[in-house]
Design a protein around this motif. Structure first.
Motif, mmCIF file in Angstrom:
data_model
loop_
_atom_site.group_PDB
_atom_site.id
_atom_site.type_symbol
_atom_site.label_atom_id
_atom_site.label_comp_id
_atom_site.label_asym_id
_atom_site.label_seq_id
_atom_site.Cartn_x
_atom_site.Cartn_y
_atom_site.Cartn_z
ATOM 1 N N ALA A 68 0.830 -1.276 0.096
ATOM 2 C CA ALA A 68 -0.054 0.013 0.002
ATOM 3 C C ALA A 68 0.779 1.374 -0.144
ATOM 4 O O ALA A 68 0.541 2.258 -0.558
ATOM 5 C CB ALA A 68 -0.998 0.078 1.168
ATOM 6 N N TRP A 69 1.882 1.284 0.821
ATOM 7 C CA TRP A 69 2.762 2.637 0.795
ATOM 8 C C TRP A 69 3.359 2.576 -0.643
ATOM 9 O O TRP A 69 3.652 3.779 -1.362
ATOM 10 C CB TRP A 69 3.968 2.058 1.869
ATOM 11 N N ALA A 83 2.241 1.722 -3.658
ATOM 12 C CA ALA A 83 1.269 2.082 -4.548
ATOM 13 C C ALA A 83 0.916 3.486 -4.218
ATOM 14 O O ALA A 83 1.006 4.424 -5.161
ATOM 15 C CB ALA A 83 0.153 1.168 -4.324
ATOM 16 N N ARG A 84 0.862 4.011 -3.220
ATOM 17 C CA ARG A 84 0.636 5.398 -2.691
ATOM 18 C C ARG A 84 1.683 6.322 -3.278
ATOM 19 O O ARG A 84 1.448 7.429 -3.832
ATOM 20 C CB ARG A 84 0.567 5.286 -1.298
ATOM 21 N N GLY A 85 2.931 5.616 -3.203
ATOM 22 C CA GLY A 85 4.051 6.661 -3.542
ATOM 23 C C GLY A 85 4.011 6.599 -5.304
ATOM 24 O O GLY A 85 4.374 7.714 -5.723
ATOM 25 N N SER A 86 3.654 5.532 -5.634
ATOM 26 C CA SER A 86 3.553 5.621 -7.288
ATOM 27 C C SER A 86 2.325 6.229 -7.803
ATOM 28 O O SER A 86 2.576 7.301 -8.708
ATOM 29 C CB SER A 86 3.199 4.022 -7.822
ATOM 30 N N PHE A 87 1.400 6.311 -7.136
ATOM 31 C CA PHE A 87 0.166 7.242 -7.561
ATOM 32 C C PHE A 87 0.413 8.625 -7.318
ATOM 33 O O PHE A 87 0.159 9.603 -8.381
ATOM 34 C CB PHE A 87 -0.926 6.861 -6.711
ATOM 35 N N ARG A 88 1.199 8.902 -6.313
ATOM 36 C CA ARG A 88 1.558 10.393 -6.055
ATOM 37 C C ARG A 88 2.616 11.086 -7.048
ATOM 38 O O ARG A 88 2.577 12.170 -7.437
ATOM 39 C CB ARG A 88 2.040 10.464 -4.617
ATOM 40 N N ARG A 126 0.862 12.203 -10.240
ATOM 41 C CA ARG A 126 0.054 13.232 -10.442
ATOM 42 C C ARG A 126 1.061 14.577 -10.696
ATOM 43 O O ARG A 126 1.678 15.157 -11.165
ATOM 44 C CB ARG A 126 -0.530 13.519 -9.058
#
Length: 129
Positions: free
Chosen positions: A118-119, A121-126, A129
């Motif tokens: 999850a960490w 994936a969150r970094g990848s999505f950020r 952007r």
């Protein structure tokens, strides 16, 4: 010439251990057999390490199946048989090891891997952007 055939002759005369009497035979009482089967599916074969004693063809698994069936036929509860096997072979024999000092990494590893995923994936999505 005799030396060449000696290993094959030894293979032909080797004794094979016969399976335990109750290794592959079902108990006459269907209720007891169902209890035995349910218990055998929760116990790991110590030889195969990837199969339950119900599924394994190893001689050791057959001996363990016979032991489970004979103890259930004698009236011993499955929980007591399971506990006896765990005390003899250790927690590894169980597909559902108890939470303890030795097994806590087994229980926490999936949660830790999910958190790391999850960490990441969150970094990848950020970054996108």
């Amino acid at each position: 010439m005799m030396r060449r055939w000696l290993p094959f002759a030894l293979l032909l005369t080797a004794q094979v251990d016969a399976p335990a009497p109750l290794a592959d035979a079902q108990l006459s009482d269907p209720r007891q057999e169902a209890q035995a089967k349910a218990l055998m599916e929760t116990l790991r074969c110590v030889v195969c390490q990837g199969q339950s004693i119900a599924d394994s063809d190893a001689t050791m698994a057959g001996d363990m199946r016979a032991l489970v069936r004979s103890r259930i036929r004698a009236g011993e509860p499955p929980a007591a048989i399971r506990q006896w096997l765990i005390s003899r072979y250790g927690d590894y024999i169980s597909y559902d090891p108890p939470l303890g000092a030795v097994t806590w990494p087994l229980w926490l590893a999936p949660l830790a891997l999910l958190a790391v995923g999850a960490w990441l994936a969150r970094g990848s999505f950020r970054r996108r952007r």
